[in-house]
Design a protein around this motif. Structure first.
Motif, PDB file in Angstrom:
ATOM      1  N   LEU A   1      -2.318   7.058   7.960  1.00 16.55           N
ATOM      2  CA  LEU A   1      -1.854   5.675   7.740  1.00 16.55           C
ATOM      3  C   LEU A   1      -1.832   4.984   6.494  1.00 16.55           C
ATOM      4  O   LEU A   1      -0.734   4.602   5.789  1.00 16.55           O
ATOM      5  CB  LEU A   1      -1.222   4.898   8.705  1.00 16.55           C
ATOM      6  N   ARG A   2      -2.716   5.811   5.714  1.00 16.38           N
ATOM      7  CA  ARG A   2      -3.255   4.752   4.229  1.00 16.38           C
ATOM      8  C   ARG A   2      -2.086   4.541   3.612  1.00 16.38           C
ATOM      9  O   ARG A   2      -1.747   3.822   2.285  1.00 16.38           O
ATOM     10  CB  ARG A   2      -4.629   5.284   3.222  1.00 16.38           C
ATOM     11  N   GLN A   3      -0.938   6.038   3.371  1.00 16.74           N
ATOM     12  CA  GLN A   3       0.119   6.013   2.292  1.00 16.74           C
ATOM     13  C   GLN A   3       0.553   4.134   2.455  1.00 16.74           C
ATOM     14  O   GLN A   3       1.659   3.984   1.679  1.00 16.74           O
ATOM     15  CB  GLN A   3       0.238   7.117   2.365  1.00 16.74           C
ATOM     16  N   TRP A   4       0.992   4.300   4.249  1.00 16.32           N
ATOM     17  CA  TRP A   4       2.254   3.625   4.217  1.00 16.32           C
ATOM     18  C   TRP A   4       1.926   2.385   5.016  1.00 16.32           C
ATOM     19  O   TRP A   4       2.783   1.310   5.631  1.00 16.32           O
ATOM     20  CB  TRP A   4       2.905   4.002   5.601  1.00 16.32           C
ATOM     21  N   ILE A   5       0.766   1.748   4.755  1.00 16.31           N
ATOM     22  CA  ILE A   5      -0.003   0.320   4.864  1.00 16.31           C
ATOM     23  C   ILE A   5       0.159  -0.426   4.276  1.00 16.31           C
ATOM     24  O   ILE A   5      -0.476  -0.195   3.259  1.00 16.31           O
ATOM     25  CB  ILE A   5      -1.626   0.683   5.665  1.00 16.31           C
ATOM     26  N   PRO A   6       0.976  -1.407   3.936  1.00 16.21           N
ATOM     27  CA  PRO A   6       1.153  -2.189   2.871  1.00 16.21           C
ATOM     28  C   PRO A   6      -0.347  -2.588   2.786  1.00 16.21           C
ATOM     29  O   PRO A   6      -0.832  -3.576   3.189  1.00 16.21           O
ATOM     30  CB  PRO A   6       1.635  -3.713   3.354  1.00 16.21           C
ATOM     31  N   HIS A   7      -0.383  -3.104   1.388  1.00 16.68           N
ATOM     32  CA  HIS A   7      -1.651  -3.493   1.093  1.00 16.68           C
ATOM     33  C   HIS A   7      -2.227  -5.228   1.870  1.00 16.68           C
ATOM     34  O   HIS A   7      -3.588  -5.531   2.108  1.00 16.68           O
ATOM     35  CB  HIS A   7      -1.625  -3.914  -0.455  1.00 16.68           C
TER      36      HIS A   7
END
Lengths: 192, 208
Positions: B62-68
């Protein structure tokens, strides 16, 4: 949508939470019966143990052999003699240990003169120290002890505390004495 | 795909060079709590390996979609879900062990190793690599956990996996049963490891 915007963060977190919660809810639902049955088994074994019936057939057909009755809010488990008179009673015991709740059962003879046994179903004492209250030698000390109304049990007279675990040992004894007091008050109700 | 050499390097780094407990000093809380019995330690270790591998894998997916800005909350959510899942499974299938582990299973959530791997590795590496990274980090933790438990159970109870090996009926050592014992043992482990790595840095000779 802007990945670092508020709306995206909220929507993303909302759906992710819903997704994982749904998975857990399904898992819980699938295993609920097994878990409840496991817990019930632990209680049944404890009840049979304090009633001095290590017989497996009693466990297999628990409901037929042990009658569960309610006196107000507290439950009592009774085993009857073949002639219909009560043979022994088991009472739940609940209270506070050193670290958390201690739950268990005590067994009492039909005339309320003898403590038949003591067993725990839940305790959170320090493993290896206070947790040793759950060891056989400790619990076995409470089998076959004479109950005298108005005379609480104390350590030293045939009962030893766990070395290095004074608080847990005292918690158990306090709990036991309180329960015995309550149980003796029930005697008139149970055996008129 | 991941090559054998890469795998070996990952294993060596996570189990030995950067061991979570002995090098990063993470996961100490559970190290003190459960290591007085080998069986509990082993289940705890397996639980952690399971959780850290799968949560690293999921977070990496999910790393590309997780908001920072909410990444830590999301990581905790994922970790907690796996831990609760594991807790339900052992409650259903291993009720005895579940009873003796008590609240410790739930506390896997707060084990710093898992979040550490998520932050340090999973959020910037591909899923499979993250899963293996988590797996080996968990193995590194479990190895130390079991080693400490071996010493504590042997000296504290005179047993190994519950089997009595105290044939001479020697007096057991109560301190070993209590959490502080793990401090001493881990301290000695770290000491030995430091001496070894010191030797490497200075080329093997203290006076050289």
């Amino acid at each position: 949508m802007n990945k670092d915007g508020h709306l995206y963060s909220i929507v993303f977190t909302f759906f992710l939470t819903a997704f994982f919660t749904a998975i857990l809810a399904v898992t819980q639902a699938v295993y609920l019966q097994v878990i409840t049955a496991n817990e019930a088994d632990v209680h049944r074994r404890a009840i049979l143990k304090v009633l001095n019936v290590p017989d497996d057939s009693f466990f297999q057909d628990f409901a037929a052999n042990v009658s569960q009755q309610f006196l107000g809010e507290s439950a009592v488990y009774v085993i009857y003699n073949p002639d219909g008179t009560p043979q022994s009673y088991a009472f739940p015991m609940n209270g506070q240990g050193l670290w958390g709740a201690i739950k268990g059962y005590i067994g009492v003879s039909a005339d309320f003169s003898e403590l038949l046994g003591l067993e725990f179903v839940e305790q959170n004492e320090t493993p290896g120290l206070g947790g040793r209250i759950d060891e056989e030698w400790f619990k076995a000390q409470f089998s076959g002890i004479r109950i005298t109304p108005g005379q609480p049990l104390v350590y030293g007279e045939g009962i030893d505390a766990v070395t290095g675990a004074t608080s847990s040992s005292n918690a158990v004894l306090g709990l036991l004495n309180n329960t015995l007091e309550e149980v003796l008050a029930l005697q008139e109700v149970l055996s008129p | 795909m991941i090559s054998g050499a890469q795998l070996k390097a990952l294993a060596k780094r996570n189990i030995w060079d950067e061991n979570q407990v002995l090098r990063q000093i993470l996961g100490i809380c559970s190290m003190l709590a459960v290591t007085n019995l080998l069986s509990n330690s082993l289940v705890m270790g397996i639980g952690l390996i399971f959780t850290v591998s799968l949560s690293s894998w999921t977070i990496s997916l999910l790393r590309q979609w997780i908001p920072h800005r909410v990444r830590m909350i999301v990581q905790t959510l994922i970790i907690a879900s796996y831990v609760i899942f594991f807790d339900i499974i052992i409650k259903a299938n291993l009720p005895e062990i579940s009873r003796s582990l008590g609240p410790y299973v739930g506390l896997i959530i707060t084990n710093c190793i898992i979040m550490g791997r998520a932050e340090a590795f999973a959020q910037s590496n591909p899923p499979l690599l993250s899963l293996l990274d988590g797996f080996f980090a968990g193995v590194g933790y479990t190895v130390v956990l079991v080693a400490v438990a071996f010493i504590r159970e042997l000296l504290g109870f005179g047993t190994i996996f519950g089997f009595n090996v105290n044939f001479l009926a020697l007096e057991t050592w109560t301190l070993m049963v209590m959490p502080p014992a793990a401090f001493f043992i881990i301290g000695v482990f770290i000491w030995i490891l430091n001496i070894r790595s010191q030797g490497k840095v200075s080329g093997g000779g203290r006076n050289g």
